[in-house]
Design an enzyme around this catalytic site. Structure first.
Site, short mmCIF file in Angstrom:
data_model
loop_
_atom_site.label_atom_id
_atom_site.label_comp_id
_atom_site.label_asym_id
_atom_site.label_seq_id
_atom_site.Cartn_x
_atom_site.Cartn_y
_atom_site.Cartn_z
N GLY A 2 0.83 -1.20 0.00
CA GLY A 2 0.00 0.00 0.00
C GLY A 2 0.86 1.24 0.00
O GLY A 2 2.01 1.21 0.46
N GLN A 41 3.27 9.92 1.09
CA GLN A 41 4.56 9.22 1.22
C GLN A 41 5.52 9.55 0.07
O GLN A 41 6.71 9.26 0.15
CB GLN A 41 4.35 7.70 1.29
CG GLN A 41 3.64 7.26 2.56
CD GLN A 41 3.44 5.77 2.59
OE1 GLN A 41 2.47 5.26 2.08
NE2 GLN A 41 4.39 5.05 3.17
N CYS A 72 5.86 -0.32 7.05
CA CYS A 72 5.50 0.87 6.29
C CYS A 72 6.70 1.27 5.44
O CYS A 72 7.83 1.27 5.94
CB CYS A 72 5.13 2.00 7.25
SG CYS A 72 4.66 3.52 6.41
N LEU A 73 6.45 1.62 4.20
CA LEU A 73 7.56 1.99 3.31
C LEU A 73 8.28 3.26 3.81
O LEU A 73 9.43 3.49 3.45
CB LEU A 73 7.06 2.20 1.88
CG LEU A 73 6.53 0.93 1.19
CD1 LEU A 73 5.91 1.27 -0.15
CD2 LEU A 73 7.65 -0.09 1.02
N HIS A 96 -4.49 1.45 7.74
CA HIS A 96 -3.12 1.98 7.77
C HIS A 96 -2.96 3.12 6.75
O HIS A 96 -2.42 4.18 7.07
CB HIS A 96 -2.15 0.82 7.47
CG HIS A 96 -0.71 1.20 7.36
ND1 HIS A 96 0.27 0.66 8.16
CD2 HIS A 96 -0.06 2.05 6.52
CE1 HIS A 96 1.45 1.19 7.84
NE2 HIS A 96 1.28 2.02 6.83
N GLU A 97 -3.46 2.91 5.54
CA GLU A 97 -3.28 3.92 4.48
C GLU A 97 -4.13 5.17 4.74
O GLU A 97 -3.68 6.29 4.50
CB GLU A 97 -3.60 3.34 3.10
CG GLU A 97 -2.69 2.18 2.65
CD GLU A 97 -1.21 2.47 2.77
OE1 GLU A 97 -0.80 3.64 2.60
OE2 GLU A 97 -0.44 1.53 3.06
N HIS A 154 -2.48 7.45 7.02
CA HIS A 154 -1.47 8.31 6.38
C HIS A 154 -2.09 9.64 5.92
O HIS A 154 -1.44 10.68 5.98
CB HIS A 154 -0.87 7.61 5.15
CG HIS A 154 0.29 6.72 5.45
ND1 HIS A 154 1.45 7.17 6.03
CD2 HIS A 154 0.48 5.39 5.23
CE1 HIS A 154 2.31 6.16 6.16
NE2 HIS A 154 1.74 5.07 5.68
#
Ligand code: NI
Length: 170
Positions: free
Chosen positions: A45, A50, A94-95, A136-137, A140
């Site tokens: 995701g 990000q 997480c990226l 989670h997304e 963000h």
């Protein structure tokens, strides 16, 4: 096009993203590039913030790891309209916080609405990994990171680690 992914402690990751008013060619282009960036990372995701774009855009494909078939879901202005009281725990990553994985508890099911690429209003029932991923997304988009759910001690130690890495590389 693959975008560089922002890492903590970059302050942009704490900003709230703005809703999309019109899904035009530029937005479609960003979404496609976000998918490319996510698959290249690889990740399941990615939210636009990000990659430093403060817009309510998300791409998710949490089954890619299993079958290697790309089936991205593009979410424009996603909103959680229901979440279950029942919880589920997944080891999240997480990226923007590479190589850190922690157990995070979230609602095991949720329902969202969003605009798709063609500006149609959609609803989606989520469970399992998808439910975790969606929550989670969408976090963000509100400047929230999964480490915010950890104890302050644990969160501080992770943040310190990345502040050090950041100093070394700059
Ligand atoms: Ni993330």
């Amino acid at each position: 096009m693959i975008y560089p992914i922002l890492k903590i402690p970059n302050k942009q990751l704490r900003e709230k993203s703005d809703p999309i008013l019109e899904i035009d060619k530029d937005i479609i282009n960003i979404l496609d590039n976000m998918a490319e960036t996510m698959y290249a990372a690889p990740g399941v995701g990615l939210a636009a913030i990000q990659i430093g774009i403060k817009k309510q855009l998300v791409v998710i494909d949490c089954q890619y790891g299993e079958n290697q078939k790309k089936n991205p879901i593009f979410l424009v202005n996603p909103k959680i309209i229901w979440r279950s009281d029942e919880k589920n725990t997944y080891k999240e990553g997480c990226l923007s916080i590479p190589e850190i994985y922690e157990d995070i508890e979230r609602s095991s099911k949720c329902k969202i609405n969003y605009r798709d690429k063609k500006n149609r209003l959609q609803e989606l029932d989520c469970e399992g990994l998808l439910s975790t991923c969606v929550q989670h997304e969408i976090d963000h988009l509100n400047g929230i990171l999964f480490i915010d759910y950890l104890s302050r001690l644990k969160r501080n130690s992770i943040e310190k680690k990345f502040i050090k890495i950041n100093k070394r590389s700059s």
